[in-house]
Design a protein around this motif. Sequence first.
Motif, PDB file in Angstrom:
ATOM      1  N   HIS A 168      17.709  31.573  -9.562  1.00 54.06           N
ATOM      2  CA  HIS A 168      18.185  30.214  -9.339  1.00 54.06           C
ATOM      3  C   HIS A 168      17.916  29.759  -7.904  1.00 54.06           C
ATOM      4  O   HIS A 168      18.010  30.554  -6.959  1.00 54.06           O
ATOM      5  CB  HIS A 168      19.690  30.117  -9.621  1.00 54.06           C
ATOM      6  CG  HIS A 168      20.056  30.547 -11.012  1.00 54.06           C
ATOM      7  ND1 HIS A 168      19.716  29.826 -12.135  1.00 54.06           N
ATOM      8  CD2 HIS A 168      20.718  31.648 -11.455  1.00 54.06           C
ATOM      9  CE1 HIS A 168      20.156  30.444 -13.208  1.00 54.06           C
ATOM     10  NE2 HIS A 168      20.774  31.554 -12.821  1.00 54.06           N
ATOM     11  N   ALA A 169      17.605  28.492  -7.748  1.00 53.07           N
ATOM     12  CA  ALA A 169      17.364  27.917  -6.418  1.00 53.07           C
ATOM     13  C   ALA A 169      18.664  27.512  -5.750  1.00 53.07           C
ATOM     14  O   ALA A 169      18.763  27.506  -4.519  1.00 53.07           O
ATOM     15  CB  ALA A 169      16.440  26.709  -6.524  1.00 53.07           C
ATOM     16  N   VAL A 170      19.673  27.168  -6.551  1.00 51.83           N
ATOM     17  CA  VAL A 170      20.936  26.654  -6.020  1.00 51.83           C
ATOM     18  C   VAL A 170      22.097  27.297  -6.769  1.00 51.83           C
ATOM     19  O   VAL A 170      22.030  27.478  -7.990  1.00 51.83           O
ATOM     20  CB  VAL A 170      21.030  25.118  -6.184  1.00 51.83           C
ATOM     21  CG1 VAL A 170      22.372  24.590  -5.691  1.00 51.83           C
ATOM     22  CG2 VAL A 170      19.888  24.426  -5.441  1.00 51.83           C
ATOM     23  N   ILE A 185      11.636  27.145   5.981  1.00 55.45           N
ATOM     24  CA  ILE A 185      12.665  26.186   6.398  1.00 55.45           C
ATOM     25  C   ILE A 185      12.392  24.834   5.766  1.00 55.45           C
ATOM     26  O   ILE A 185      13.311  24.164   5.271  1.00 55.45           O
ATOM     27  CB  ILE A 185      12.698  26.066   7.939  1.00 55.45           C
ATOM     28  CG1 ILE A 185      13.198  27.365   8.560  1.00 55.45           C
ATOM     29  CG2 ILE A 185      13.579  24.889   8.373  1.00 55.45           C
ATOM     30  CD1 ILE A 185      13.130  27.385  10.084  1.00 55.45           C
ATOM     31  N   GLN A 186      11.132  24.412   5.767  1.00 57.41           N
ATOM     32  CA  GLN A 186      10.789  23.095   5.232  1.00 57.41           C
ATOM     33  C   GLN A 186      11.179  22.966   3.763  1.00 57.41           C
ATOM     34  O   GLN A 186      11.772  21.958   3.343  1.00 57.41           O
ATOM     35  CB  GLN A 186       9.285  22.834   5.402  1.00 57.41           C
ATOM     36  CG  GLN A 186       8.845  22.653   6.839  1.00 57.41           C
ATOM     37  CD  GLN A 186       8.456  23.953   7.527  1.00 57.41           C
ATOM     38  OE1 GLN A 186       8.862  25.038   7.100  1.00 57.41           O
ATOM     39  NE2 GLN A 186       7.668  23.857   8.585  1.00 57.41           N
ATOM     40  N   GLU A 187      10.863  23.990   2.974  1.00 60.07           N
ATOM     41  CA  GLU A 187      11.194  23.939   1.552  1.00 60.07           C
ATOM     42  C   GLU A 187      12.702  24.019   1.339  1.00 60.07           C
ATOM     43  O   GLU A 187      13.252  23.363   0.443  1.00 60.07           O
ATOM     44  CB  GLU A 187      10.501  25.087   0.809  1.00 60.07           C
ATOM     45  CG  GLU A 187      10.702  25.038  -0.695  1.00 60.07           C
ATOM     46  CD  GLU A 187      10.113  26.245  -1.412  1.00 60.07           C
ATOM     47  OE1 GLU A 187      10.358  26.379  -2.620  1.00 60.07           O
ATOM     48  OE2 GLU A 187       9.432  27.060  -0.752  1.00 60.07           O
ATOM     49  N   CYS A 188      13.386  24.793   2.164  1.00 52.18           N
ATOM     50  CA  CYS A 188      14.835  24.917   2.028  1.00 52.18           C
ATOM     51  C   CYS A 188      15.525  23.593   2.335  1.00 52.18           C
ATOM     52  O   CYS A 188      16.456  23.173   1.634  1.00 52.18           O
ATOM     53  CB  CYS A 188      15.338  26.023   2.960  1.00 52.18           C
ATOM     54  SG  CYS A 188      16.943  26.713   2.503  1.00 52.18           S
ATOM     55  N   VAL A 189      15.067  22.913   3.381  1.00 56.13           N
ATOM     56  CA  VAL A 189      15.623  21.600   3.728  1.00 56.13           C
ATOM     57  C   VAL A 189      15.385  20.616   2.587  1.00 56.13           C
ATOM     58  O   VAL A 189      16.277  19.842   2.212  1.00 56.13           O
ATOM     59  CB  VAL A 189      15.005  21.087   5.044  1.00 56.13           C
ATOM     60  CG1 VAL A 189      15.346  19.617   5.274  1.00 56.13           C
ATOM     61  CG2 VAL A 189      15.490  21.925   6.222  1.00 56.13           C
ATOM     62  N   LEU A 190      14.178  20.650   2.012  1.00 55.77           N
ATOM     63  CA  LEU A 190      13.889  19.761   0.889  1.00 55.77           C
ATOM     64  C   LEU A 190      14.828  20.040  -0.280  1.00 55.77           C
ATOM     65  O   LEU A 190      15.373  19.112  -0.891  1.00 55.77           O
ATOM     66  CB  LEU A 190      12.431  19.936   0.464  1.00 55.77           C
ATOM     67  CG  LEU A 190      11.975  19.060  -0.719  1.00 55.77           C
ATOM     68  CD1 LEU A 190      10.554  18.552  -0.491  1.00 55.77           C
ATOM     69  CD2 LEU A 190      12.020  19.840  -2.036  1.00 55.77           C
ATOM     70  N   ARG A 191      15.029  21.308  -0.600  1.00 51.28           N
ATOM     71  CA  ARG A 191      15.918  21.648  -1.715  1.00 51.28           C
ATOM     72  C   ARG A 191      17.333  21.158  -1.472  1.00 51.28           C
ATOM     73  O   ARG A 191      17.994  20.644  -2.377  1.00 51.28           O
ATOM     74  CB  ARG A 191      15.929  23.166  -1.934  1.00 51.28           C
ATOM     75  CG  ARG A 191      14.749  23.690  -2.699  1.00 51.28           C
ATOM     76  CD  ARG A 191      14.873  25.182  -2.954  1.00 51.28           C
ATOM     77  NE  ARG A 191      13.819  25.638  -3.860  1.00 51.28           N
ATOM     78  CZ  ARG A 191      13.639  26.897  -4.219  1.00 51.28           C
ATOM     79  NH1 ARG A 191      14.450  27.844  -3.757  1.00 51.28           N
ATOM     80  NH2 ARG A 191      12.659  27.240  -5.041  1.00 51.28           N
ATOM     81  N   TYR A 194      17.484  17.238  -1.726  1.00 49.73           N
ATOM     82  CA  TYR A 194      17.345  16.730  -3.086  1.00 49.73           C
ATOM     83  C   TYR A 194      18.404  17.278  -4.035  1.00 49.73           C
ATOM     84  O   TYR A 194      18.660  16.673  -5.076  1.00 49.73           O
ATOM     85  CB  TYR A 194      15.924  16.960  -3.599  1.00 49.73           C
ATOM     86  CG  TYR A 194      14.998  15.886  -3.068  1.00 49.73           C
ATOM     87  CD1 TYR A 194      14.955  14.634  -3.675  1.00 49.73           C
ATOM     88  CD2 TYR A 194      14.241  16.091  -1.927  1.00 49.73           C
ATOM     89  CE1 TYR A 194      14.158  13.622  -3.171  1.00 49.73           C
ATOM     90  CE2 TYR A 194      13.436  15.082  -1.409  1.00 49.73           C
ATOM     91  CZ  TYR A 194      13.408  13.850  -2.041  1.00 49.73           C
ATOM     92  OH  TYR A 194      12.631  12.847  -1.522  1.00 49.73           O
ATOM     93  N   THR A 195      19.059  18.372  -3.689  1.00 46.25           N
ATOM     94  CA  THR A 195      20.248  18.772  -4.449  1.00 46.25           C
ATOM     95  C   THR A 195      21.312  17.695  -4.306  1.00 46.25           C
ATOM     96  O   THR A 195      21.958  17.286  -5.288  1.00 46.25           O
ATOM     97  CB  THR A 195      20.787  20.119  -3.942  1.00 46.25           C
ATOM     98  OG1 THR A 195      19.830  21.146  -4.236  1.00 46.25           O
ATOM     99  CG2 THR A 195      22.112  20.480  -4.614  1.00 46.25           C
ATOM    100  N   GLN A 196      21.488  17.217  -3.095  1.00 47.91           N
ATOM    101  CA  GLN A 196      22.460  16.146  -2.852  1.00 47.91           C
ATOM    102  C   GLN A 196      22.035  14.849  -3.530  1.00 47.91           C
ATOM    103  O   GLN A 196      22.844  14.174  -4.184  1.00 47.91           O
ATOM    104  CB  GLN A 196      22.614  15.919  -1.350  1.00 47.91           C
ATOM    105  CG  GLN A 196      23.549  14.770  -0.988  1.00 47.91           C
ATOM    106  CD  GLN A 196      23.875  14.746   0.481  1.00 47.91           C
ATOM    107  OE1 GLN A 196      24.798  15.419   0.920  1.00 47.91           O
ATOM    108  NE2 GLN A 196      23.117  13.981   1.255  1.00 47.91           N
TER     109      GLN A 196
END
Length: 264
Positions: A168-170, A185-191, A194-196
């Motif tokens: 799971h990503a989240v 970091i870039q992909e984590c910030v995006l996730r 966009y989760t929010q």
Amino acid sequence: MASQDDPALKQLYRTFITGCHILHYHGVLDAYGHLSARHPSKPEIFIMSRYIAPGTISSERDLIEYRVEDAEPVDPGAPKGYSERCIHSELYKRYPGVQSVIHSHSEAVVPYSISGTKTPIFDIAYHLLPTDAKDMLVRNTHLGAALAACFSDNNDENHDPTDTTPKHAVVLMRGHGFTTHASSIQECVLRAIYTQKNAGIQTTALITHNAFFKGGIEADAAEIKYLDEEEAAASTEMTKWSAYRPWGLWVREVEAQGMYVNQV
């Protein structure tokens, strides 16, 4: 933590600080919550900021190196850090491919942690020891390990205990927030962003559906059509290679704001 002789580490610091600013600018982090990143050449070490609000992190002096093994600072004289750093250390320990972790208390997401969802939910109440404070904080390694396990569906009878890739990503955290991870970091910030955003979209869809179909009691009430598993998987792959497009925009946004300072 000197980075002058290590260009990769210096770039990580700069990206890390900018990532904290972006997360604050988009309301994913406020005075609370945190970002971390695995050291680029020492996988047994991860980096977080000292105990300050993410939007105010500005220099290398604000960053602390921690051991993945026990979430303790490499430098015993390091300034005070976040109490929930075991969220991060246990994810790095369990999943070698994880390079960045974010923990957020997003107000758009928290309702889904207490109202029921198919997204995995970590309930800290099931993992507390008698000596643990019931303050919802993941402040030690056994609670961090329990949260990390939720990314792999340990309760699934088909779970492979040797698999070190998170499923799971989240993961939502009951009454608390959510945690996500990524390979950069870039992909984590995006996730995280966009989760929010997706939580906000889903809330609007539920409210609109409820209003239009009067709570679903009408005979012709349509079901909300979510992404199916195949669509979700394909979308996840797509975001991995597209993460740097919004990143460039977000960097420009925080650079244009007067309050954010990045001295690295």
